[in-house]
Design an enzyme around this catalytic site. Structure first.
Site, PDB file in Angstrom:
ATOM      1  CG  ASN A   1      -1.304   8.906   3.595  1.00 21.09           C
ATOM      2  OD1 ASN A   1      -2.089   8.251   2.910  1.00 21.09           O
ATOM      3  ND2 ASN A   1      -0.662   9.958   3.160  1.00 21.09           N
TER       4      ASN A   1
ATOM      5  NE  ARG B   1      -3.840   1.966   2.505  1.00 16.61           N
ATOM      6  CZ  ARG B   1      -4.109   2.603   3.646  1.00 16.61           C
ATOM      7  NH1 ARG B   1      -3.519   2.232   4.770  1.00 16.61           N
ATOM      8  NH2 ARG B   1      -4.953   3.602   3.655  1.00 16.61           N
TER       9      ARG B   1
ATOM     10  CG  HIS C   1      -1.225   5.562   0.200  1.00 16.96           C
ATOM     11  ND1 HIS C   1      -1.770   6.043   1.367  1.00 16.96           N
ATOM     12  CD2 HIS C   1      -2.162   4.740  -0.323  1.00 16.96           C
ATOM     13  CE1 HIS C   1      -2.983   5.536   1.536  1.00 16.96           C
ATOM     14  NE2 HIS C   1      -3.232   4.727   0.534  1.00 16.96           N
TER      15      HIS C   1
ATOM     16  CG  HIS D   1      -7.887  -3.663  -1.521  1.00 19.93           C
ATOM     17  ND1 HIS D   1      -8.938  -2.807  -1.733  1.00 19.93           N
ATOM     18  CD2 HIS D   1      -6.825  -2.864  -1.209  1.00 19.93           C
ATOM     19  CE1 HIS D   1      -8.536  -1.550  -1.578  1.00 19.93           C
ATOM     20  NE2 HIS D   1      -7.256  -1.552  -1.256  1.00 19.93           N
TER      21      HIS D   1
HETATM   22  C1  HEM Z   1      -9.114   1.621  -5.996  1.00 21.84           C
HETATM   23  C2  HEM Z   1      -8.945   2.537  -5.083  1.00 21.84           C
HETATM   24  C3  HEM Z   1      -8.463   2.221  -3.698  1.00 21.84           C
HETATM   25  C4  HEM Z   1      -9.061   2.621  -2.555  1.00 21.84           C
HETATM   26  C5  HEM Z   1     -10.291   3.486  -2.428  1.00 21.84           C
HETATM   27  C6  HEM Z   1      -8.301   2.058  -1.456  1.00 21.84           C
HETATM   28  C7  HEM Z   1      -8.578   2.261  -0.117  1.00 21.84           C
HETATM   29  C8  HEM Z   1      -8.040   1.532   0.913  1.00 21.84           C
HETATM   30  C9  HEM Z   1      -8.460   1.605   2.285  1.00 21.84           C
HETATM   31  C10 HEM Z   1      -9.537   2.535   2.821  1.00 21.84           C
HETATM   32  C11 HEM Z   1      -7.745   0.697   2.990  1.00 21.84           C
HETATM   33  C12 HEM Z   1      -7.863   0.379   4.474  1.00 21.84           C
HETATM   34  C13 HEM Z   1      -7.126   1.396   5.305  1.00 21.84           C
HETATM   35  C14 HEM Z   1      -7.458   1.219   6.753  1.00 21.84           C
HETATM   36  O1  HEM Z   1      -8.656   1.114   7.087  1.00 21.84           O
HETATM   37  O2  HEM Z   1      -6.539   1.213   7.575  1.00 21.84           O
HETATM   38  C15 HEM Z   1      -6.841   0.063   2.066  1.00 21.84           C
HETATM   39  C16 HEM Z   1      -5.937  -0.913   2.406  1.00 21.84           C
HETATM   40  C17 HEM Z   1      -5.025  -1.434   1.523  1.00 21.84           C
HETATM   41  N1  HEM Z   1      -4.809  -1.004   0.233  1.00 21.84           N
HETATM   42 FE1  HEM Z   1      -6.054   0.114  -0.881  1.00 21.84          FE
HETATM   43  N2  HEM Z   1      -7.264   1.331  -1.955  1.00 21.84           N
HETATM   44  C18 HEM Z   1      -7.308   1.400  -3.324  1.00 21.84           C
HETATM   45  C19 HEM Z   1      -6.391   0.862  -4.199  1.00 21.84           C
HETATM   46  C20 HEM Z   1      -5.246   0.208  -3.798  1.00 21.84           C
HETATM   47  C21 HEM Z   1      -4.128  -0.104  -4.659  1.00 21.84           C
HETATM   48  C22 HEM Z   1      -4.040   0.292  -6.140  1.00 21.84           C
HETATM   49  C23 HEM Z   1      -3.212  -0.761  -3.895  1.00 21.84           C
HETATM   50  C24 HEM Z   1      -1.858  -1.275  -4.263  1.00 21.84           C
HETATM   51  C25 HEM Z   1      -1.469  -1.542  -5.485  1.00 21.84           C
HETATM   52  C26 HEM Z   1      -3.782  -0.889  -2.565  1.00 21.84           C
HETATM   53  C27 HEM Z   1      -3.208  -1.581  -1.521  1.00 21.84           C
HETATM   54  C28 HEM Z   1      -3.789  -1.736  -0.280  1.00 21.84           C
HETATM   55  C29 HEM Z   1      -3.339  -2.716   0.700  1.00 21.84           C
HETATM   56  C30 HEM Z   1      -2.267  -3.775   0.494  1.00 21.84           C
HETATM   57  C31 HEM Z   1      -4.114  -2.505   1.850  1.00 21.84           C
HETATM   58  C32 HEM Z   1      -4.015  -3.244   3.187  1.00 21.84           C
HETATM   59  C33 HEM Z   1      -3.120  -2.455   4.128  1.00 21.84           C
HETATM   60  C34 HEM Z   1      -2.925  -3.064   5.511  1.00 21.84           C
HETATM   61  O3  HEM Z   1      -3.065  -4.281   5.673  1.00 21.84           O
HETATM   62  O4  HEM Z   1      -2.637  -2.307   6.435  1.00 21.84           O
HETATM   63  N3  HEM Z   1      -4.990  -0.270  -2.537  1.00 21.84           N
HETATM   64  N4  HEM Z   1      -7.039   0.594   0.807  1.00 21.84           N
END
Ligand code: HEM
Ligand SMILES: *[C@@H]1O[C@H](CO)[C@@H](O)[C@H](O)[C@H]1NC(C)=O
Ligand SMILES: CC(=O)N[C@H]1CO[C@H](CO)[C@@H](O)[C@@H]1O
Length: 322
Positions: free
Chosen positions: A96, A64, A68, A193
């Site tokens: 973030n 992630r 970002h 995800h």
């Molecule tokens: C399509 C639009 C996207 C949205 C709206 C989004 C939003 C989010 C949100 C809200 C979370 C949870 C944060 C939390 O509650 O702590 C999350 C987690 C995550 N996102 Fe996305 N994301 C998007 C695309 C992506 C992309 C393109 C990647 C990487 C290529 C990515 C990788 C991740 C990963 C790996 C997590 C898990 C993080 C953890 O375990 O702490 N996301 N994302």
């Protein structure tokens, strides 16, 4: 006649030399560090893999972090900068706050500064670490171009460029389109995800006013919604895994979408919208296709607005501008 064509050829040759010289100095390439710091890949991979060995849940955050970084000001390590007296950095943004794993980047940087001081950018380390986290969790192996320079700007207000979890597919398609991504690439990248968790704060919009009969978000499976509501009674920071396999890079995320059991509005909307649904179905059925499209989209994401040459620097300390 002869002289003219020799002259033309000479000009073409000079142009070619200037162009390729510029190209080889500035452009990203797979073997950018081959002579400058030959063990860079080994050092980063070893650092990431031993950190994940100790705490596998850091794989998601590392992936992630790269996203970002790239979506705000290009892939330039701006996500790593600490807030100072005069400057509130990206890190302080609510979007973030749940990023983790900065210490892994620091460890890799320290080892690299030991081996080849002042050579490897923090932005490249973030990109390699994301890639290595994918491999460690049994995702695809892929090579990435390197040679990014670190940026000199990191401002909290720039993080509005990150997509919010409540966005619908139209907004997401437009936002990713602005970075040159197709709807298919949006679906492939969202497959990230498959790793990690979201906190209730990120999806409680779908549970609001929830009771056993009135499910506010109709695109959410009601049994799943009930389980989420129960977990989230513990508060905004309670965590739920995106799919059943939090530290396994697989296509289960797409199957979770198909069964209306995934967390964010931005995940589920990829199924509601017919422009993206077929890609969810394809990836849910075919892991090889997901892996191929994901790696291609990641290589592309890793080159968003990169700073090259004098447009950036190699930071001495990833937390601050030189
Ligand atoms: C399509 C639009 C996207 C949205 C709206 C989004 C939003 C989010 C949100 C809200 C979370 C949870 C944060 C939390 O509650 O702590 C999350 C987690 C995550 N996102 Fe996305 N994301 C998007 C695309 C992506 C992309 C393109 C990647 C990487 C290529 C990515 C990788 C991740 C990963 C790996 C997590 C898990 C993080 C953890 O375990 O702490 N996301 N994302
Ligand atoms: C998507 O969200 C935008 C912004 O909130 C809104 O204007 C638009 O009508 C929504 N589109 C759909 C199809 O719901
Ligand atoms: C996705 C998300 O929550 N983005 C937020 C990041 O932080 C900025 C500044 O606080 C907000 O404006 C964004 O909405």
């Amino acid at each position: 006649m002869m002289a003219v064509s020799y002259f033309l050829e000479l000009i073409l040759l000079i142009n070619f030399i200037i162009f390729s010289a510029r190209f080889s100095v500035d452009a990203l390439s797979i073997d950018y560090y081959a002579l400058r710091c030959p063990f860079v890949e080994v050092i980063v991979r070893d650092t990431v893999h031993s950190a994940l060995h100790d705490d596998p849940t850091l794989a998601g955050p590392l992936l992630r972090m790269h996203f970002h970084d790239c979506f705000v000001e290009g892939c330039d390590g701006s996500v790593l900068i600490d807030t100072t007296k005069g400057n509130k950095a990206e890190k302080d943004s609510p979007a973030n706050l749940s990023l983790r794993g900065y210490e892994i980047i620091d460890q890799a940087k320290a080892r690299l500064e030991d081996q080849c001081p002042g050579v490897v950018s923090c932005a490249d380390i973030v990109a390699m670490a994301a890639r290595d986290a994918v491999l460690w969790t049994h995702g695809p192996l892929y090579d990435i171009p390197k040679g990014r320079k670190d940026g000199r700007r990191s401002k909290i207000e720039d993080t509005f460029k990150l997509p919010a979890p409540i966005f619908n597919s139209s907004t997401l398609i437009r936002m990713f389109g602005q970075h040159g991504f197709s709807a298919q690439e949006l679906v492939a990248l969202s497959g990230a995800h498959t790793l990690g968790v979201a906190r209730c704060a990120s999806f409680k919009n779908r549970l609001k006013n929830f009771d056993s009969t009135n499910n506010v978000d109709p695109s959410l499976d009601s049994d799943f919604a009930r389980a989420l509501a129960k977990t989230c009674s513990a508060g905004d920071n309670a965590e739920v895994s995106f799919d059943g396999t939090r530290t396994e890079f697989d296509n289960a995320y797409y199957n979770a979408i198909q069964s209306a059991s995934v967390l964010l509005t931005s995940d589920q909307t990829l199924y509601t919208d017919l422009r993206t649904r077929r890609f969810v179905n394809n990836y849910g059925m075919n892991t090889a296709m997901f892996f191929l499209d994901f790696t291609q989209a990641m290589v592309k994401m890793g080159q968003l607005d990169v700073k090259e040459g004098a447009g950036g620097e190699v930071r001495q300390n990833c937390h601050k501008i030189n």
